[in-house]
Design an enzyme around this catalytic site. Sequence first.
Site, PDB file in Angstrom:
ATOM      1  N   SER A 142      -5.142   2.320   5.134  1.00 28.23           N
ATOM      2  CA  SER A 142      -6.376   1.843   4.538  1.00 28.23           C
ATOM      3  C   SER A 142      -6.101   1.170   3.203  1.00 28.23           C
ATOM      4  CB  SER A 142      -7.324   3.018   4.361  1.00 28.23           C
ATOM      5  OG  SER A 142      -8.517   2.537   3.809  1.00 28.23           O
ATOM      6  N   GLY A 143      -6.605  -0.019   3.023  1.00 31.77           N
ATOM      7  CA  GLY A 143      -6.434  -0.743   1.767  1.00 31.77           C
ATOM      8  C   GLY A 143      -5.150  -1.558   1.709  1.00 31.77           C
ATOM      9  N   THR A 147      -7.881  -6.227   6.790  1.00 27.95           N
ATOM     10  CA  THR A 147      -9.098  -7.017   6.966  1.00 27.95           C
ATOM     11  C   THR A 147      -8.937  -8.387   6.322  1.00 27.95           C
ATOM     12  OG1 THR A 147     -10.370  -4.995   6.999  1.00 27.95           O
ATOM     13  CG2 THR A 147     -11.581  -7.012   6.570  1.00 27.95           C
ATOM     14  N   ASN A 192     -10.113   2.028  -0.716  1.00 34.65           N
ATOM     15  CA  ASN A 192     -10.349   0.589  -0.593  1.00 34.65           C
ATOM     16  C   ASN A 192     -11.820   0.310  -0.892  1.00 34.65           C
ATOM     17  OD1 ASN A 192     -10.695  -2.030   0.207  1.00 34.65           O
ATOM     18  ND2 ASN A 192      -9.821  -1.779   2.261  1.00 34.65           N
ATOM     19  N   SER A 195     -13.576  -0.973   2.529  1.00 33.95           N
ATOM     20  CA  SER A 195     -12.882  -0.345   3.650  1.00 33.95           C
ATOM     21  C   SER A 195     -13.695  -0.501   4.939  1.00 33.95           C
ATOM     22  CB  SER A 195     -12.672   1.128   3.317  1.00 33.95           C
ATOM     23  OG  SER A 195     -12.029   1.750   4.400  1.00 33.95           O
ATOM     24  N   SER A 196     -13.013  -0.922   5.985  1.00 32.40           N
ATOM     25  CA  SER A 196     -13.721  -1.068   7.262  1.00 32.40           C
ATOM     26  C   SER A 196     -13.953   0.328   7.812  1.00 32.40           C
ATOM     27  CB  SER A 196     -12.869  -1.861   8.242  1.00 32.40           C
ATOM     28  OG  SER A 196     -12.233  -2.923   7.591  1.00 32.40           O
ATOM     29  N   GLY A 419      -7.329   1.683   8.922  1.00 38.04           N
ATOM     30  CA  GLY A 419      -5.932   2.091   8.736  1.00 38.04           C
ATOM     31  C   GLY A 419      -5.821   3.600   8.582  1.00 38.04           C
ATOM     32  N   GLU A 421      -5.526   6.965   7.087  1.00 36.13           N
ATOM     33  CA  GLU A 421      -5.998   7.355   5.759  1.00 36.13           C
ATOM     34  C   GLU A 421      -5.931   8.860   5.536  1.00 36.13           C
ATOM     35  OE1 GLU A 421      -9.790   5.409   5.437  1.00 36.13           O
ATOM     36  OE2 GLU A 421     -10.846   6.950   6.551  1.00 36.13           O
TER      37      GLU A 421
HETATM   38  N1  LIG Z   1      -3.857 -11.283   0.646  1.00 40.77           N
HETATM   39  C1  LIG Z   1      -4.574 -10.709  -0.308  1.00 40.77           C
HETATM   40  N2  LIG Z   1      -4.775 -11.362  -1.468  1.00 40.77           N
HETATM   41  C2  LIG Z   1      -5.513 -10.808  -2.430  1.00 40.77           C
HETATM   42  N3  LIG Z   1      -6.074  -9.588  -2.340  1.00 40.77           N
HETATM   43  C3  LIG Z   1      -5.901  -8.873  -1.225  1.00 40.77           C
HETATM   44  C4  LIG Z   1      -5.153  -9.420  -0.132  1.00 40.77           C
HETATM   45  N4  LIG Z   1      -5.153  -8.503   0.836  1.00 40.77           N
HETATM   46  C5  LIG Z   1      -5.883  -7.443   0.386  1.00 40.77           C
HETATM   47  N5  LIG Z   1      -6.337  -7.681  -0.839  1.00 40.77           N
HETATM   48  C6  LIG Z   1      -7.154  -6.779  -1.670  1.00 40.77           C
HETATM   49  O1  LIG Z   1      -7.078  -5.501  -1.126  1.00 40.77           O
HETATM   50  C7  LIG Z   1      -8.342  -5.023  -0.755  1.00 40.77           C
HETATM   51  C8  LIG Z   1      -8.267  -4.211   0.498  1.00 40.77           C
HETATM   52  O2  LIG Z   1      -7.882  -5.038   1.561  1.00 40.77           O
HETATM   53  P1  LIG Z   1      -8.432  -4.822   3.010  1.00 40.77           P
HETATM   54  O3  LIG Z   1      -7.984  -5.956   3.790  1.00 40.77           O
HETATM   55  O4  LIG Z   1      -9.868  -4.542   2.986  1.00 40.77           O
HETATM   56  O5  LIG Z   1      -7.663  -3.527   3.437  1.00 40.77           O
HETATM   57  P2  LIG Z   1      -7.684  -2.785   4.819  1.00 40.77           P
HETATM   58  O6  LIG Z   1      -8.539  -3.595   5.740  1.00 40.77           O
HETATM   59  O7  LIG Z   1      -6.267  -2.767   5.236  1.00 40.77           O
HETATM   60  O8  LIG Z   1      -8.198  -1.474   4.576  1.00 40.77           O
HETATM   61  C9  LIG Z   1      -9.191  -6.251  -0.593  1.00 40.77           C
HETATM   62  O9  LIG Z   1     -10.525  -5.981  -0.850  1.00 40.77           O
HETATM   63  C10 LIG Z   1      -8.601  -7.176  -1.629  1.00 40.77           C
HETATM   64  O10 LIG Z   1      -9.134  -6.912  -2.894  1.00 40.77           O
HETATM   65 MG   LIG Z   2     -10.210  -3.085   6.681  1.00 40.32          MG
END
Ligand SMILES: Nc1ncnc2c1ncn2[C@@H]1O[C@H](COP(=O)(O)OP(=O)(O)O)[C@@H](O)[C@H]1O
Ligand SMILES: [Mg+2]
Length: 1059
Positions: A142-143, A147, A192, A195-196, A419, A421
């Site tokens: 997660s985070g 996404t 996060n 977070s989804s 993810g 968590e």
């Molecule tokens: N490629 C990226 N560039 C900039 N910030 C990112 C990037 N990937 C993730 N982040 C930051 O990390 C946070 C969490 O990412 P997210 O994709 O929501 O995580 P996950 O879906 O894996 O839980 C996002 O809200 C963003 O702030």
């Molecule tokens: Mg996500």
Amino acid sequence: MEKTWLVIHALVFSCVCAPAPIQSLEERCDRILRNMEASLTARDRVGIQDFVLLDAYTSESAFLDNLRKRFHENLIYTYIGTLLVSVNPYKELDIYSKKQMDTYMGVNFFELPPHIYALADNVFRTMQSEYSNHFILISGESGAGKTEASKKILQFYAVSCPRTRLLNNVRDRLLLSNPVLEAFGNAKTLKNNNSSRFGKYMDIQFDHQGGAVGGHILSYLLEKSRVVHQNHGERNFHIFYQLVEGGEDELLRWLGLERNCKNYRYLVQGSCAKVSSINDKSDWRTVRKALSVIDFSESETEQLFGIIASVLHLGNLEFAADAQGYATLNNNQQLHWVSKLLGIPNKVLQTGLTHRKIEAKTEEVLSPFSVDHAVYARDALAKAIYGRTFNWLVSKINESLANMDSSRKTVIGLLDIYGFEVFNVNSFEQFCINYCNEKLQQLFIQLTLKSEQEEYEMEGIEWEPVPYFNNKIICDLVEEKFKGIISFLDEECLRPGDATDLTFLQKMEEKIAGHPHFVTHKLADQKMRKTLERGDFRLLHYAGEVTYCVVGFLDKNNDLLYRNGKEVMQQSKNAIIKHCFPADEPDSKKRPETVVTQFKNSLVGLTEILTSKEPWYVRCIKPNEAKQPGQFDDVLVRHQVKYLGLMEHLRVRRAGFAYRRKYELFLQRYKALCPDTWPNWKGTAAEGVRCLIKHLGYKPDEYKMGRTKIFIRHPRTLFATEDAFQVCKHKLATSIQAKYKGYRVKEEFLKQREAATRIENCWRGLMAKRERERRAWAVKVIKKFIKGFMTRNQPACVDNSEYLAYVRQSYLTRLNKHLPKTVLQKDAWLTPPPIMKEASWLLQKIYVRYMVRKYIRGITPQRKLQLQLKLQTSSMFKGKKENYPISVCRPFVDTRITLEDINTKILQMIHHEHIKYSVPVVKYDRNGFRPRFRQLIFTQEAAYLVEETKIKQRIDYTSLRGVSVSSLSDNFLILHVTCDDSKQKGDLVLQCEHLFEALTKLSVIADKQNCIKVAQDSVRFDIQPGREGFIDFKSGQESMVYRAKNGHLMVESTRAKSR
Ligand SMILES: Nc1ncnc2c1ncn2[C@@H]1O[C@H](COP(=O)(O)OP(=O)(O)O)[C@@H](O)[C@H]1O
Ligand SMILES: [Mg+2]
């Protein structure tokens, strides 16, 4: 050595890429080398861009070092072959611009620094060239950035795919479905901020030209408990805050909401309604706009927000206890709003929230809730409403993304699922989420490490196995039938009696004690026991230990909504709620599947979907727990690298064969490169491949022949083959094209020829028909003509009328063309047919008259005079004198001797008498007939014979008795005079060239027309009164005048030739 490795490695990618634009092999190698060299110089600073190039490829530290180096240079992407490792930068990087997308579009994977766009482009092009389905598995805890990665991929496709108005529409919907789903399904957690809280698998469908034509979303297990409860530091789903913060005043008024999140119980449990990094207001606007793009009508949007608001109102419902301790609803204001927004009568709602139905023997009775029960039922209702609305939302989005065209599509699937968590307190949701990640890890292992190595074994390829951790043992622990945790949980949920969370824990302790990945407080050793509460159990997941608190497991797994609650909802006037709680929902007496079993089944479904497609991987890594940019927590990252199996993946990559293909497929693709295998190979595929690679000159160490597949060690080998194929393909394509074009042209030609023949036939037929008709007509006409001809002399009748008309017409036409040009052409008149005789005669008369008139009108007075004279001459001589015709054409003149040529003396003498005409003559003496040249002058009164100055003889016209001429062609004339007196001279014998002219003039001037005689053979004349002489005329060979022996003047003249 290093350099060679670089090139080889670079080539690895190309073999999995769709073919790039044709370049020569040397050119490409050269370019790659230059790129690689450039990166080599920077290597110390930025690390290497593909772990396959790592010298110490078995060293975790080296791996970590490289990742760290790159992370600190903001290079968040690194490859392991075609797998992309992505480290969350936690800051905006300038690497997602349109320009960057353009840079990566259609370029070979290895030619540019690693990027998520390169992967996306590569997947797309492989799909296009192989016409196959793919999925991109994005994993990480997660985070870690899953996404975000999935959004970047979607954005890339949105820009890179071909565009049309229709496709733009689909593209916008695909893109905008994201913020909507995120608003309803994402929330701030400790891990996060976005977070989804649901799993998402999205199919993007492409047509054969690569246009994105549709999509489909599958959602997995939304974390509904969040609607009613949030841990400290966490929030409810974004949409609640967006509505309260961003909703228009009027909307809020209509929904009965106040613009303050703190006023709502469901929004404040985490004590962090406001988060600095989240802008609820602007997100609200985005969601509103997105909803309108993805086909939400105004009323649907209203109803949707009505539901969201009603959940908030539900949360604020306060129950009070009555005297018996039963729950009552005092807070009628909130109830009023829920009732209004959901369209359920107040009373019904109130009863529903404070009572439940119990089935007594024969009837149903309402039993009142205790306050606690009522709160529980209220929360269950809120969760159910939200959860079902979320599912409705997904299906609604799917409707708007659906592609109706039934032609075959290829698909790229994007899996962005919650993810792994670990929280301080982990509950049922974390158990499900981590189980899901366990399953995906298993899939990853299966598709990469396990299957790859098993393949070598199966194919009989020599191979040193790479050890890896197979998480099957954990998956089994969780899901095995009758022996897994899920089974025990379900058993506890379904069994009669007083099952509780603790009995569930005891059951597990009984059944799975001793499992290396399972421990509880009771089962733990002394040391570990300290870290466990009594109600906890701990699982050693592939990604680490997680301690779960059993409290709530049974409840959440049952997900019970009292039947009463459902029935209340079924009365709703809100269309969405109506749809979500259908009246025909299976009777709640029958137990629905438990949540975890549903989830397990949906994961089986997902695995099936994924295994039918070609996999691509993005492994996301979280660099620190603090969501801070620039912080690289070695321990945290090392842990992730380990459990994600990246080291093993790298080892297999390095040691293995770059490429393998079933003999049939390999032969099928490359058979064109060898004359023996092209176009068809007769033997087995393996023999064919052997023959092919012998022809291509593969060295023994470059490949291995397995049982069913060929394995190629170095990409360069395949690359060269592929290059040769690309060249050959074009040649083949050209020749196929030529053949095809020829075929098409021939076909076209044949078609045209057939058409031409048909037209010709028709035309000929038509012409023949016309000809036949013409002939038939002609026969008829000819027959009629003949009949007409035969009856032409009969009175006009049917048979001859046309013929006669024709005869008339044709005669008139001909006549018109052959009219005589002059009056004199009397014989030139066209002979008329019998029936036209009279008409012709009349016409001729008219025409002659017309010509005469025309002629007459055309002649001058002089000419008229002349003609009158000629007429005179004609009346006197025509048919009488032989040389008359010759004279006709000789015009008469006024005089033959001008006054200047007449002696003045003479003129003086006779001038008063008016000289009318003079002509030279030859005078023959009356005696002896000597010829003498004289002038003959006619005056008004008399004729004078003049010799120079002398008048030799004057003949008064009164005394002119007559004039004689011969009938022959001589020019003699004899003027007979009356001789009363012997002194007077006798008749004049003259020869005059202009005989007719002179005589005509004379006859006019002297009015002697009747005195002129044409004698036949001889003329008698008076030499002097009483004495006669003769002139004889005859025709001879020559003209001669002589005195004949008989004393006559003999005039011989030649016979006049007719004109
Ligand atoms: N490629 C990226 N560039 C900039 N910030 C990112 C990037 N990937 C993730 N982040 C930051 O990390 C946070 C969490 O990412 P997210 O994709 O929501 O995580 P996950 O879906 O894996 O839980 C996002 O809200 C963003 O702030
Ligand atoms: Mg996500």
